[in-house]
Design an enzyme around this catalytic site. Structure first.
Site, short mmCIF file in Angstrom:
data_model
loop_
_atom_site.label_atom_id
_atom_site.label_comp_id
_atom_site.label_asym_id
_atom_site.label_seq_id
_atom_site.Cartn_x
_atom_site.Cartn_y
_atom_site.Cartn_z
N ARG A 103 -21.32 -63.62 2.46
CA ARG A 103 -21.31 -62.62 3.62
C ARG A 103 -22.39 -63.06 4.55
O ARG A 103 -23.29 -63.62 4.26
CB ARG A 103 -21.13 -61.12 3.07
CG ARG A 103 -22.50 -60.46 2.53
CD ARG A 103 -22.19 -59.24 2.22
NE ARG A 103 -23.42 -58.57 1.51
CZ ARG A 103 -23.79 -57.34 0.95
NH1 ARG A 103 -22.82 -56.59 1.18
NH2 ARG A 103 -24.79 -56.90 0.42
N ASN A 141 -23.66 -54.42 9.82
CA ASN A 141 -24.19 -53.69 8.55
C ASN A 141 -25.51 -54.31 8.13
O ASN A 141 -25.47 -55.70 8.30
CB ASN A 141 -23.21 -53.89 7.35
CG ASN A 141 -23.40 -53.02 6.00
OD1 ASN A 141 -23.72 -51.91 6.24
ND2 ASN A 141 -23.88 -53.79 5.09
N GLU A 142 -26.59 -53.71 8.02
CA GLU A 142 -27.64 -54.18 7.55
C GLU A 142 -27.92 -55.64 8.42
O GLU A 142 -28.26 -56.79 7.82
CB GLU A 142 -27.78 -54.33 6.08
CG GLU A 142 -27.79 -53.12 5.25
CD GLU A 142 -28.01 -53.36 3.83
OE1 GLU A 142 -27.99 -54.16 3.52
OE2 GLU A 142 -28.47 -52.28 3.29
N GLU A 298 -27.23 -45.55 2.44
CA GLU A 298 -26.74 -46.13 1.11
C GLU A 298 -27.82 -46.06 0.24
O GLU A 298 -29.19 -46.09 0.67
CB GLU A 298 -26.67 -47.73 1.19
CG GLU A 298 -25.74 -48.15 1.86
CD GLU A 298 -25.44 -49.68 1.85
OE1 GLU A 298 -26.03 -50.17 1.20
OE2 GLU A 298 -24.97 -50.26 2.77
N TRP A 306 -28.61 -56.51 -8.22
CA TRP A 306 -29.20 -57.57 -7.60
C TRP A 306 -30.60 -57.94 -7.81
O TRP A 306 -31.26 -58.70 -7.38
CB TRP A 306 -28.84 -57.58 -5.91
CG TRP A 306 -29.17 -56.28 -5.35
CD1 TRP A 306 -28.21 -55.28 -5.11
CD2 TRP A 306 -30.48 -55.61 -4.93
NE1 TRP A 306 -28.70 -54.12 -4.31
CE2 TRP A 306 -30.08 -54.45 -4.43
CE3 TRP A 306 -31.91 -55.86 -4.94
CZ2 TRP A 306 -31.13 -53.53 -3.89
CZ3 TRP A 306 -32.75 -55.25 -4.41
CH2 TRP A 306 -32.33 -54.17 -3.59
N GLU A 346 -20.20 -57.53 -6.58
CA GLU A 346 -20.72 -56.05 -6.61
C GLU A 346 -20.08 -55.38 -7.81
O GLU A 346 -20.25 -54.25 -7.85
CB GLU A 346 -20.86 -55.40 -5.53
CG GLU A 346 -21.75 -56.30 -4.31
CD GLU A 346 -22.40 -55.44 -3.25
OE1 GLU A 346 -23.56 -54.95 -3.56
OE2 GLU A 346 -21.73 -55.46 -2.16
N PHE A 348 -20.71 -55.07 -10.89
CA PHE A 348 -21.59 -54.28 -11.53
C PHE A 348 -22.50 -53.04 -10.93
O PHE A 348 -23.30 -52.48 -11.72
CB PHE A 348 -22.73 -55.22 -12.46
CG PHE A 348 -21.76 -55.87 -13.72
CD1 PHE A 348 -21.73 -55.08 -14.84
CD2 PHE A 348 -21.55 -57.38 -13.53
CE1 PHE A 348 -21.04 -55.84 -15.96
CE2 PHE A 348 -20.81 -57.99 -14.40
CZ PHE A 348 -20.61 -57.26 -15.83
C1 GLA Z 1 -26.65 -53.45 0.84
C2 GLA Z 1 -25.06 -53.63 1.36
C3 GLA Z 1 -24.04 -52.96 0.78
C4 GLA Z 1 -24.39 -53.39 -0.71
C5 GLA Z 1 -25.66 -52.92 -1.29
C6 GLA Z 1 -25.75 -53.08 -2.82
O1 GLA Z 1 -27.19 -52.26 0.94
O2 GLA Z 1 -25.20 -52.81 2.70
O3 GLA Z 1 -22.92 -53.74 1.14
O4 GLA Z 1 -24.23 -54.50 -0.91
O5 GLA Z 1 -26.63 -53.63 -0.69
O6 GLA Z 1 -27.17 -52.55 -3.07
#
Ligand code: GLA
Length: 658
Positions: A103, A141-142, A298, A306, A346, A348
């Site tokens: 991604r 996102n992020e 989040e 991770w 993701e 897990f």
């Molecule tokens: C980030 C992403 C999420 C997810 C989390 C997992 O914060 O924004 O999509 O992948 O990590 O901890």
């Protein structure tokens, strides 16, 4: 108070969506972030949109009383895009093109990516802008999470355009970067490249501008989307989720363009002190827009996936860390993600609704937290709770960690967190702000460690702060360079010297722990004898008095901490970075001198205390039960209390005005 998580319904057949909405209600969910990674489902081919499924999800949630934070879905481009337009892919410093299959595989400055993202955002905004279920817009996102820099052809063009806009002429760029050295003089912008792989160190001015550029490119993407959403007539708040102290994006600058600041945080349960660094992150985020409650966008309910090893959260730790956010200014607690994935990278990663179902500890804790949050009254916004500021500056962070310095092992955030932890253990509230935000009316004590790069406005604010009666504790490696990462005439501390009464002749790098040479420098003063690390600077007094001296090592007997009266205030300069215990001792002394009292006194260090206007939050991060004296109304039980009993990971929010 919002409660919920990322919702990725495209992973499930529609009958599961119905169950999801039902379970969300059971858990007290009020809002979900929808569609963050849905681009390939929303737009199966260029010019072709499939939105009926999204209509059905939004309607279903809305009918169930669950609001939607609608994502613009631009964070993960669909496979048709790189097939048709491979030029959207980012490139590393080593020249490796980062491909799809994961991604965030897009070059932020790519005009093609931006055009296609804009089309998607316009389509979504126009369709959902008036939907009563959509209460917030979640842009991308992020930003930059996996892609800290990009050297693609698009980035090269954009970097040159960015530089031309900043400098106007190539002569001005040459002057700013000091290209007279090492035969780097440019005669045209076309010759300039991003600082990609090279035989040896890059020009520091170029590195710094590339960091600014990188943050600006990501911000341009955010602003592009925001403007499209506004042009569609949106009245909902618009945000994108931050990641606390995230180096590639200058968040305090970004925050000015956000209606609500939102943050993602994943403290490591294996780190016993990670709750203190989590508190640092909450305070940093709160300080970016103190007048508007922030939201935790989040966190994880249990174990994530991770880190090299991923410990679960202890029972009740999730709730304790959630209340830490509320106590430090948040009005929303969300998770990644609502339902645990059955497949994909993701699977897990723990979720609100675990793979093992509802007969699980996590589900019970999720429901309990939902009902507790729902029972809270609306909380006051505290904009003036902290009498202490810790100065944190992104540009200075970028520059101080540039290579070829006296110490190349200085970790800026680690230094700040060391000071923060000392203040946190002493139950003092702290704002974390850029230097320009410092005023004597707001802060009794300001700590400015390693503020290497100082802008004129920051220097002026810190100097006036002291003149107006503040207590500034600065140093070391502060006020060394200007915005170009170049020295100023007259040595070091050229701007803050007036308030501090010292200058620096040598930075006195200490060896890294375990390496040959002097690794630590003892210093002795009113706080006893403590240990300095990283630097033991050679301070020259220019009006200041020594308060502490190095007591051993190559600077034995030389000033280690100095004090200078300037106007109505005091400037202290500390010529080393104390270790954990040292920071604790020096912080205790400085708090006392500055007359700063803790929110609650006499508590063990495992008890966290936070203040939010009249509401005091206490959390027990220790293993042993504790009793905390605090008078007011317990907002979770509704009872008037004079003390609260806290089990391990127990917490209480007490309104001290009630
Ligand atoms: C980030 C992403 C999420 C997810 C989390 C997992 O914060 O924004 O999509 O992948 O990590 O901890």
């Amino acid at each position: 108070m919002q409660y919920g998580g990322d919702y990725n319904p495209e992973q499930w057949p529609e009958e599961v969506w119905v169950e999801d909405a039902q379970r969300m209600r059971e858990a007290g969910v009020t809002m979900v972030s929808l569609g963050i990674f849905s681009w390939s489902r929303i737009q199966p081919a260029e010019g072709e949109y499939d939105l009926e499924w999204l209509d059905r999800v939004i309607d279903l949630l809305h009918e169930g009383g669950i609001a939607v934070d609608l994502a613009t879905a631009t964070a993960s481009p669909p496979p048709w895009m790189h097939e048709t337009y491979p030029e959207i892919l980012p490139v590393t410093a080593e020249g490796v093109t980062l491909g799809p299959g994961s991604r965030q595989h897009y070059a932020p400055s790519s005009p093609v990516y931006r055009r296609l993202a804009a089309d998607l955002v316009r389509t979504l905004a126009e369709r959902y802008v008036d939907h009563p279920g959509v209460v917030m817009w979640h842009v991308n996102n992020e930003y930059g999470c996996h892609l800290h820099e990009d050297h693609s052809p698009a980035a090269q063009d954009a970097f040159r355009a960015w530089l031309e806009k900043r400098y106007g002429t190539v002569e001005a760029l040459n002057e700013a970067w000091g290209t007279a050295f090492w035969s780097q003089r440019y005669t045209a912008f076309a010759q300039v490249r991003t600082p990609a792989a090279a035989p040896y160190s890059h020009n520091p001015g170029q590195l710094l501008d590339f960091k600014r550029f990188t943050s600006d490119m990501l911000l341009e993407c955010y602003l592009m989307e925001k403007e499209i959403i506004l042009a569609a007539g949106a009245t909902q708040p618009i945000t994108t989720n931050f990641m606390g102290p995230f180096k590639p994006a200058n968040y305090p600058e970004w925050a000015q363009h956000m209606d609500v600041v939102t943050d993602d945080a994943y403290p490591d349960p294996d780190e016993p002190e990670s709750f203190r660094d989590a508190a640092f992150q909450r305070d940093l985020i709160r300080s970016m827009k103190p007048e508007v409650p922030w939201m935790l966008m989040e966190q994880v309910t249990g174990a994530l996936n991770w880190r090299p090893t991923n410990a679960p959260k202890a029972p009740q730790q999730m709730a304790a860390l959630s209340m830490q956010c509320i106590g430090r200014g948040a009005d929303g607690i969300l998770f990644f993600q609502w339902r645990q994935s059955r497949a994909g990278a993701e699977k897990f990663h723990a979720a609100m609704l675990p793979h093992a179902g509802t007969d699980t500890r996590i589900w019970r804790e999720v429901r309990e937290l939902g009902s507790q949050l729902a029972s809270l009254p609306s909380l006051p916004v505290g904009t003036a709770d902290a009498r202490v500021a810790l100065v944190m500056d992104w540009e200075s962070w970028w520059a101080v960690e540039s290579p070829d310095h006296p110490s190349n092992v200085l970790d800026y955030v680690a230094v700040l967190q060391r000071w923060y932890r000392a203040l946190h253990r002493r139950h003092v509230m702290v704002d974390i702000v850029p230097p320009e935000r410092v005023t004597a009316s707001q802060y009794d004590l300001v700590l400015a460690p390693a503020l290497y790069l100082l802008r004129p406005a920051g220097a002026a604010a810190l100097t006036s702060y002291v003149a107006d009666g503040g207590h500034l504790l600065a140093g070391p490696f502060t006020d060394v360079v200007d915005e170009r990462d170049a020295f100023l005439d007259g040595g070091f501390l050229t701007r803050l010297g007036e308030a501090l009464g010292v200058t620096i002749e040598d930075f006195g790098a200490l060896a890294a722990p375990g390496a040959a040479g002097q690794a630590t420098a003892p210093l002795t003063g009113p706080f006893g004898t403590v240990t300095g690390t990283l630097l033991a600077e050679e301070v020259v007094l220019r009006g200041a008095e020594p308060v502490a001296a190095f007591s051993g090592g190559r600077r034995d007997g030389d000033p280690a901490l100095t004090e200078h009266s300037h106007g109505a205030g005091v400037g202290w300069y500390l010529a080393t970075v104390p270790d954990e215990e040292g920071a604790d001792a020096v912080a205790g002394w400085a708090l006392e001198r500055a007359g700063v009292a803790p929110v609650l006194s006499g508590l063990p260090v495992s008890i966290e205390v936070a203040q939010r206007a009249s509401v005091v939050t206490v959390i027990n991060h220790g293993d042993e039960p504790a009793v905390v004296r605090v008078v007011g109304r317990d907002l979770l039980t509704g009872e008037n209390v004079t003390e609260v009993a806290l089990d391990s990971f127990g917490y209480a929010l007490v309104d001290t005005d009630a």
